[in-house]
Design an enzyme around this catalytic site. Structure first.
Site, short mmCIF file in Angstrom:
data_model
loop_
_atom_site.label_atom_id
_atom_site.label_comp_id
_atom_site.label_asym_id
_atom_site.label_seq_id
_atom_site.Cartn_x
_atom_site.Cartn_y
_atom_site.Cartn_z
N ALA A 13 -0.76 -0.11 -2.38
CA ALA A 13 0.17 0.12 -3.15
C ALA A 13 0.13 1.66 -3.69
O ALA A 13 -0.81 2.07 -3.84
CB ALA A 13 0.78 -0.62 -4.28
N CYS A 14 1.18 2.52 -3.90
CA CYS A 14 1.09 3.75 -4.27
C CYS A 14 0.31 3.89 -5.80
O CYS A 14 0.35 2.76 -6.54
CB CYS A 14 2.61 4.37 -4.68
SG CYS A 14 2.98 5.74 -5.68
N PRO A 15 -0.52 4.87 -6.03
CA PRO A 15 -0.73 6.05 -5.13
C PRO A 15 -1.98 5.84 -4.29
O PRO A 15 -2.58 7.07 -3.80
CB PRO A 15 -1.23 6.89 -6.45
CG PRO A 15 -1.99 6.28 -7.29
CD PRO A 15 -1.50 4.87 -7.28
#
Lengths: 75, 159
Positions: A13-15
């Protein structure tokens, strides 16, 4: 496409995809191509924006079975 | 070499979710090759605390604050739907499923990416927090330290 290195950020997932890409890119030589695989849909906008801002060239991207693949050439 | 761009974030909030947002932006900015600084003040300082108790010499009031405030990032509550910590546990499970990084890991990654973590000394005094209660490699500073970075920062956020 021939890549000097492949980063597998699938499921991350981000980041993380961008952080991993940046770390790998730091170790490559100018002109080398990095291949990035990710499943985070946000990566589409993120990789494009990141490449533009950092000056690396996003050569090509594709989406297959939910996996996004990017080829980025180091400036 | 061209001057690096700067991202500065003031972390005022002691909420788990808001701190996550701050550290995700900070880690992203570091990947953008920015010089990144997070200034923690007031409740945000709790994100910089070591987990578990640290023995320090302090007064009664300061000790009370120390006990009442979350000890470390993973003890912080959500800004919404916290339900006495139950909501926070729930969201952490969901995060695991989506492989989102917990705040503790985001902070470790920030330190690995050489993000400057600065604790505001004035509010440390107010909340009775001592330097030894904070994580390693936390710098101390005040408003001038923030402004020096902020005046030539491209991204300045207050969270």
């Amino acid at each position: 496409m021939e890549a000097a290195q492949m980063i597998d950020a699938k499921g991350m997932a981000c980041p993380m995809p961008i952080v991993k890409t940046k770390k790998a890119m730091d170790k490559l030589d100018s002109g080398d191509v990095l291949e990035l695989r990710a499943t985070d849909q946000g990566a589409k906008a993120d990789v494009a924006a990141w490449s533009k801002s950092t000056g690396h060239e996003l050569l090509e991207q594709k989406e297959e079975g939910g996996v996004l693949t990017f080829w980025i050439k180091k400036k | 070499m061209e001057e690096k761009k700067k991202t500065n974030i003031i972390l005022f909030s002691g909420d788990y979710d808001k701190a996550m947002a701050a550290f995700i932006i900070a880690n992203g900015a570091a990947a953008y090759d920015h010089d990144v600084t997070i200034f923690a003040t007031f409740w945000g300082l709790n994100a910089f605390r070591k987990e578990g108790g640290v023995h320090t010499d302090k007064g009664r009031m300061e000790k009370m604050f120390e006990k009442m405030m979350p000890r470390g990032a993973e003890k912080m509550g959500l800004s919404k739907m916290n339900y006495a910590g139950f909501g926070q546990k729930m969201i952490k499970n969901v995060m695991k499923k989506h492989q989102a990084m917990p705040l503790r890991d985001l902070i470790a990654m920030a330190q690995e990416q050489e993000i400057n973590l600065v604790a505001c000394t004035m509010t440390m005094d107010l909340l009775g927090l001592k330097e030894e209660e904070l994580l390693d490699d936390i710098q101390l500073g005040g408003v001038a330290a923030y402004l020096a970075e902020a005046e030539d920062g491209q991204v300045n956020l207050f969270i």
